[in-house]
Design a protein around this motif. Structure first.
Motif, PDB file in Angstrom:
ATOM      1  N   LEU A 110       0.775  -1.270  -0.219  1.00 51.49           N
ATOM      2  CA  LEU A 110      -0.163   0.233  -0.239  1.00 51.49           C
ATOM      3  C   LEU A 110       0.637   1.256   0.213  1.00 51.49           C
ATOM      4  O   LEU A 110       0.366   2.204  -0.430  1.00 51.49           O
ATOM      5  N   LYS A 111       1.924   1.218   1.302  1.00 52.25           N
ATOM      6  CA  LYS A 111       2.869   2.289   1.075  1.00 52.25           C
ATOM      7  C   LYS A 111       3.668   2.385  -0.937  1.00 52.25           C
ATOM      8  O   LYS A 111       3.666   4.036  -0.911  1.00 52.25           O
ATOM      9  N   GLU A 112       3.646   1.632  -0.895  1.00 52.49           N
ATOM     10  CA  GLU A 112       4.241   1.937  -2.847  1.00 52.49           C
ATOM     11  C   GLU A 112       3.269   1.963  -3.495  1.00 52.49           C
ATOM     12  O   GLU A 112       3.754   3.589  -4.434  1.00 52.49           O
ATOM     13  N   LYS A 113       1.709   2.219  -3.237  1.00 50.51           N
ATOM     14  CA  LYS A 113       1.212   2.387  -4.609  1.00 50.51           C
ATOM     15  C   LYS A 113       0.390   3.511  -4.114  1.00 50.51           C
ATOM     16  O   LYS A 113       0.251   4.406  -4.795  1.00 50.51           O
ATOM     17  N   ILE A 114       0.482   4.417  -2.667  1.00 51.12           N
ATOM     18  CA  ILE A 114       0.989   5.873  -2.203  1.00 51.12           C
ATOM     19  C   ILE A 114       1.371   6.980  -3.095  1.00 51.12           C
ATOM     20  O   ILE A 114       1.650   7.408  -3.203  1.00 51.12           O
ATOM     21  N   LYS A 115       2.541   6.122  -3.163  1.00 50.51           N
ATOM     22  CA  LYS A 115       4.511   6.349  -3.669  1.00 50.51           C
ATOM     23  C   LYS A 115       4.428   7.092  -4.799  1.00 50.51           C
ATOM     24  O   LYS A 115       4.770   8.027  -5.548  1.00 50.51           O
ATOM     25  N   LEU A 166       5.340   6.816   5.787  1.00 52.47           N
ATOM     26  CA  LEU A 166       4.946   7.835   4.303  1.00 52.47           C
ATOM     27  C   LEU A 166       5.397   9.335   5.089  1.00 52.47           C
ATOM     28  O   LEU A 166       6.109  10.053   4.831  1.00 52.47           O
ATOM     29  N   VAL A 167       5.387   9.587   6.782  1.00 56.60           N
ATOM     30  CA  VAL A 167       5.032  10.542   6.863  1.00 56.60           C
ATOM     31  C   VAL A 167       6.835  10.504   7.748  1.00 56.60           C
ATOM     32  O   VAL A 167       7.101  11.747   7.753  1.00 56.60           O
ATOM     33  N   GLU A 204       1.821  12.279 -10.438  1.00 54.97           N
ATOM     34  CA  GLU A 204       1.001  13.499  -9.575  1.00 54.97           C
ATOM     35  C   GLU A 204      -0.480  13.073  -9.491  1.00 54.97           C
ATOM     36  O   GLU A 204      -1.339  14.303  -9.908  1.00 54.97           O
ATOM     37  N   VAL A 205      -0.593  12.188  -9.061  1.00 62.27           N
ATOM     38  CA  VAL A 205      -2.522  11.490  -9.172  1.00 62.27           C
ATOM     39  C   VAL A 205      -2.711  12.700  -7.733  1.00 62.27           C
ATOM     40  O   VAL A 205      -3.959  13.589  -8.194  1.00 62.27           O
ATOM     41  N   TRP A 206      -1.456  12.285  -6.472  1.00 65.11           N
ATOM     42  CA  TRP A 206      -2.000  13.278  -5.755  1.00 65.11           C
ATOM     43  C   TRP A 206      -0.411  14.494  -5.361  1.00 65.11           C
ATOM     44  O   TRP A 206       0.508  14.174  -5.823  1.00 65.11           O
ATOM     45  N   LYS A 207      -0.966  15.771  -5.950  1.00 65.10           N
ATOM     46  CA  LYS A 207      -0.165  16.998  -6.211  1.00 65.10           C
ATOM     47  C   LYS A 207       0.525  17.989  -4.960  1.00 65.10           C
ATOM     48  O   LYS A 207      -0.274  17.165  -3.440  1.00 65.10           O
ATOM     49  N   VAL A 208       1.373  18.547  -4.207  1.00 70.45           N
ATOM     50  CA  VAL A 208       2.667  18.183  -3.623  1.00 70.45           C
ATOM     51  C   VAL A 208       0.934  19.720  -3.249  1.00 70.45           C
ATOM     52  O   VAL A 208       0.768  20.623  -3.831  1.00 70.45           O
ATOM     53  N   GLY A 209       1.331  19.172  -1.735  1.00 69.19           N
ATOM     54  CA  GLY A 209       0.044  20.494  -1.056  1.00 69.19           C
ATOM     55  C   GLY A 209      -1.243  19.605  -0.761  1.00 69.19           C
ATOM     56  O   GLY A 209      -2.210  19.970  -0.337  1.00 69.19           O
ATOM     57  N   GLN A 210      -1.836  18.453  -1.875  1.00 65.54           N
ATOM     58  CA  GLN A 210      -2.656  17.732  -1.657  1.00 65.54           C
ATOM     59  C   GLN A 210      -3.292  17.205  -0.919  1.00 65.54           C
ATOM     60  O   GLN A 210      -2.479  16.446  -0.467  1.00 65.54           O
ATOM     61  N   CYS A 211      -4.391  17.298  -0.386  1.00 70.07           N
ATOM     62  CA  CYS A 211      -4.775  16.029   0.507  1.00 70.07           C
ATOM     63  C   CYS A 211      -5.502  14.623  -0.138  1.00 70.07           C
ATOM     64  O   CYS A 211      -6.518  14.676  -1.538  1.00 70.07           O
ATOM     65  N   ILE A 212      -4.733  13.748   0.639  1.00 64.36           N
ATOM     66  CA  ILE A 212      -4.736  12.193   0.127  1.00 64.36           C
ATOM     67  C   ILE A 212      -6.246  11.574   0.194  1.00 64.36           C
ATOM     68  O   ILE A 212      -6.664  12.456   0.841  1.00 64.36           O
ATOM     69  N   ASP A 213      -6.401  10.752  -0.539  1.00 61.65           N
ATOM     70  CA  ASP A 213      -7.498  10.329   0.505  1.00 61.65           C
ATOM     71  C   ASP A 213      -7.621   9.929   2.144  1.00 61.65           C
ATOM     72  O   ASP A 213      -7.041   9.626   2.464  1.00 61.65           O
ATOM     73  N   SER A 214      -9.061   9.445   2.508  1.00 59.07           N
ATOM     74  CA  SER A 214      -8.599   9.438   3.690  1.00 59.07           C
ATOM     75  C   SER A 214      -8.814   8.295   4.085  1.00 59.07           C
ATOM     76  O   SER A 214      -8.120   7.393   3.313  1.00 59.07           O
TER      77      SER A 214
END
Length: 241
Positions: free
Chosen positions: A15-20, A58-59, A26-36
């Protein structure tokens, strides 16, 4: 592709690698909130605990940041250093291309305060601005004996100094460094071309060959909001008394 629960690779790591990957694409860009957490749990059919473990790592790696009551956001990428390596190597390892601007370059008599460390008549004084993308990341000031590198010019200094020294047969075996947090002043605002007040990290290093010679001294000042230094400390063998 979903999570392969039959794989020997831990589910949280998949899951961590999929989020990365989504962040890198850039599905999620800098400053953007990811899925809950709930949305990630439902989408990938994994437990909330698994989601928390993946997000927690990831944090810790500086890829995401949690904001209480708001969500989890994508951080601006930082240059991350561990172990001894040149800035060019650090940038390459982090997936960035580095650009270098030579601010100062001249030959001078070895200053008295360096004469014990660098017992040579002349040194090259080099000050370089290191850039990644459009961001000024660091200012490096290096003093290196002329005897060690013969002829050099500004074009040669736009690459890795470590690589240049390797071509002259010198390899850095270890470094003794001093790290200090400093407040930005007018000079560094000008050199880094920034207006806001940001934290800076100053690292002074003496870089040694295997036989104990100091190859060069270096004072580097990094933007604290763009650069992360990872230090690993190991206890030497033997008992602590």
């Amino acid at each position: 592709m979903g999570i392969d629960k039959d794989s020997p690779i831990p589910v949280y790591y998949q899951l961590k690698e999929k989020i990365k990957k989504k962040i890198n694409n850039e599905v999620w860009k800098v400053g953007q909130c990811i899925d809950s957490e709930r949305e990630l749990s439902d989408h990938y059919q994994v437990s909330r605990m698994t989601v928390r473990q993946a997000l927690g790592e990831l944090v810790q790696e500086g890829i995401l940041v949690r904001e209480k009551g708001k969500g989890t956001f994508v951080c601006e990428p930082r240059v991350k250093q561990r172990d001894i390596m040149s800035f060019s190597e650090i940038a390459k390892r982090n997936g960035f291309e580095v650009k270098t601007k030579v601010l100062e370059f001249y030959k001078m008599k070895t200053p008295e305060y360096l004469s014990d460390i660098l017992p040579f008549e002349y040194v090259y004084h080099i000050r370089r601005l290191r850039k990644i993308k459009d961001d000024n990341i660091a200012v490096e000031t290096v003093n290196i004996p002329c005897d060690y590198c013969g002829y050099i010019d500004e074009d040669l200094l736009k690459g890795s100094l470590y690589k240049l020294l390797n071509e002259y047969g010198y390899i850095i075996d270890h470094s003794e460094s001093y790290i200090q947090a400093i407040l930005i002043d007018g000079e560094y605002k000008r050199m880094l071309d920034i207006k806001e007040d940001i934290p800076l990290l100053k690292i002074y290093s003496e870089n040694f060959t295997e036989d104990g010679k100091v190859l060069f001294t270096e004072e580097s000042v990094y933007r604290g909001d763009k650069y992360l230094l990872e230090v690993n400390i190991f206890r030497r063998e033997g008992k602590i008394k």
